[in-house]
Design an enzyme around this catalytic site. Structure first.
Site, PDB file in Angstrom:
ATOM      1  N   CYS A 134       0.875  -1.173   0.000  1.00 25.36           N
ATOM      2  CA  CYS A 134       0.000   0.000   0.000  1.00 25.36           C
ATOM      3  C   CYS A 134       0.909   1.220   0.000  1.00 25.36           C
ATOM      4  O   CYS A 134       1.796   1.337   0.858  1.00 25.36           O
ATOM      5  CB  CYS A 134      -0.850  -0.030   1.274  1.00 25.36           C
ATOM      6  SG  CYS A 134      -1.803   1.475   1.561  1.00 25.36           S
ATOM      7  N   CYS A 191      -0.712   3.461  -6.441  1.00 22.41           N
ATOM      8  CA  CYS A 191      -1.730   2.904  -5.551  1.00 22.41           C
ATOM      9  C   CYS A 191      -1.948   1.484  -6.030  1.00 22.41           C
ATOM     10  O   CYS A 191      -2.117   1.247  -7.246  1.00 22.41           O
ATOM     11  CB  CYS A 191      -3.017   3.715  -5.645  1.00 22.41           C
ATOM     12  SG  CYS A 191      -4.386   2.928  -4.752  1.00 22.41           S
TER      13      CYS A 191
HETATM   14  N1  DGL Z   1      -3.979   0.652  -1.960  1.00 26.48           N
HETATM   15  C1  DGL Z   1      -3.716   1.888  -1.278  1.00 26.48           C
HETATM   16  C2  DGL Z   1      -2.412   2.493  -1.769  1.00 26.48           C
HETATM   17  O1  DGL Z   1      -1.642   1.861  -2.466  1.00 26.48           O
HETATM   18  C3  DGL Z   1      -4.742   2.960  -1.443  1.00 26.48           C
HETATM   19  C4  DGL Z   1      -6.108   2.774  -0.967  1.00 26.48           C
HETATM   20  C5  DGL Z   1      -6.467   3.587   0.226  1.00 26.48           C
HETATM   21  O2  DGL Z   1      -6.543   4.838   0.180  1.00 26.48           O
HETATM   22  O3  DGL Z   1      -6.688   2.962   1.237  1.00 26.48           O
HETATM   23  O4  DGL Z   1      -2.124   3.626  -1.443  1.00 26.48           O
END
Ligand code: DGL
Length: 293
Positions: free
Chosen positions: A94, A207
């Site tokens: 993430c 993301c």
């Molecule tokens: N998957 C998360 C990232 O890579 C983003 C999603 C979220 O805001 O929770 O930042």
């Protein structure tokens, strides 16, 4: 209270030192939700014998909108859980958690540097393996406002210009199953038309949810912009790390994967199958029995 916390981390580290670092132990991967499954999927394809424990903090997603304090405390709780499961390596799949809580997670690890984030492998790849100098980036508010990518690129190659844009609607939209349809095309087109990220040679999907909307992004650029999918790059870096530390699982059997979420809904499970590319079962594991203080 603070002393208790240090004591707890100390005990955790001591115990984990003994038996976490065996090749057959699982790799712990976590994300705010199910987006990190794109990294887990790429890793399973690359290293099918590895055991994996995935934790998606669906109760607290989106992290991109949360304060650094909240993200750090979520990441610490999840890391403690993954260490209890004897994970040999933690992957923060993430971007929002990587920019905010990487140091906190590293501190909890019994062995230094046994944490992989999703940012450094991408920055290294762009600088070492491509010639792009006009680079775009889309990500959550947290990731973009942290300027972490800017700082890292600047350190490595001052000729690179990075244009970044926060695209906060995208992760919740994808998590809700809106991809490959008219709604996702409209939202993607509207964000990418922003003059702030015009004229880029490559676009970083900062993301882990965004690989699911690669077709929409590619259609917007009509195939003329290189799309950087961190899932493949990060999984390659995990493989390199395990080889370097002789921690690859040598078993001939297929690896076992377990998937946990902090809040279960049918719609998460449905989307999770699309993220992972096959039928998977999510198990609810609520690590927050009591509210955060
Ligand atoms: N998957 C998360 C990232 O890579 C983003 C999603 C979220 O805001 O929770 O930042």
């Amino acid at each position: 209270m603070l002393q208790d916390c240090f004591l707890f981390i100390g005990i955790l580290k001591k115990n984990a030192k003994k038996d976490n670092f065996r090749p057959e132990n699982p790799i712990g991967i976590f994300d705010s939700g199910i987006g990190g499954l794109t990294v887990a999927k790429a890793l399973c394809e690359r290293m099918p014998h590895e055991n994996i424990i995935y934790f998606g903090d669906t109760a607290h997603m989106p992290y991109g909108e949360k304060s650094p304090h909240a993200i750090k405390s979520y990441a610490e709780k999840i890391t403690a859980f993954l260490l209890e499961q004897k994970c040999k390596l933690i992957v923060i799949a993430c971007n929002s958690a990587s920019v905010t809580a990487f140091k906190n997670v590293e501190k909890m690890m019994p062995r230094q540097k046994f944490v992989i984030n999703v940012i450094d492998p991408v920055v290294n790849y762009m600088v070492d393996e491509t010639q792009f100098t006009q680079i775009g980036l889309i990500g959550t508010k947290r990731t973009v406002s942290s300027q972490v990518y800017h700082k890292k690129f600047k350190k490595k190659n001052s000729e690179i210009t990075l244009k970044s844009l926060a695209t906060p609607l995208l992760a919740p939209m994808i998590e809700e199953g809106f991809f490959n349809n008219n709604i996702s095309r409209t939202v993607v087109n509207s964000y990418l038309s922003n003059p702030h990220i015009a004229n880029v040679e490559a676009i970083i999907l900062a993301c882990t949810h965004y690989p699911l909307i690669m077709p929409e992004i590619d259609a917007f650029y009509k195939g003329n912009t290189h799309i950087v999918n961190s899932a493949d790059i990060v999984s390659a870096s995990i493989e390199k790390f395990l080889i370097k530390h002789t921690l690859q699982n040598k078993s001939k059997a297929k690896g076992r994967q377990r998937f946990y979420v902090s809040d279960y809904t049918d719609s998460f499970e449905k989307s999770a199958r699309q993220f992972f590319g096959r039928n998977i079962t999510l198990k609810e594991q609520n690590l927050w029995q009591e509210p955060l203080v």
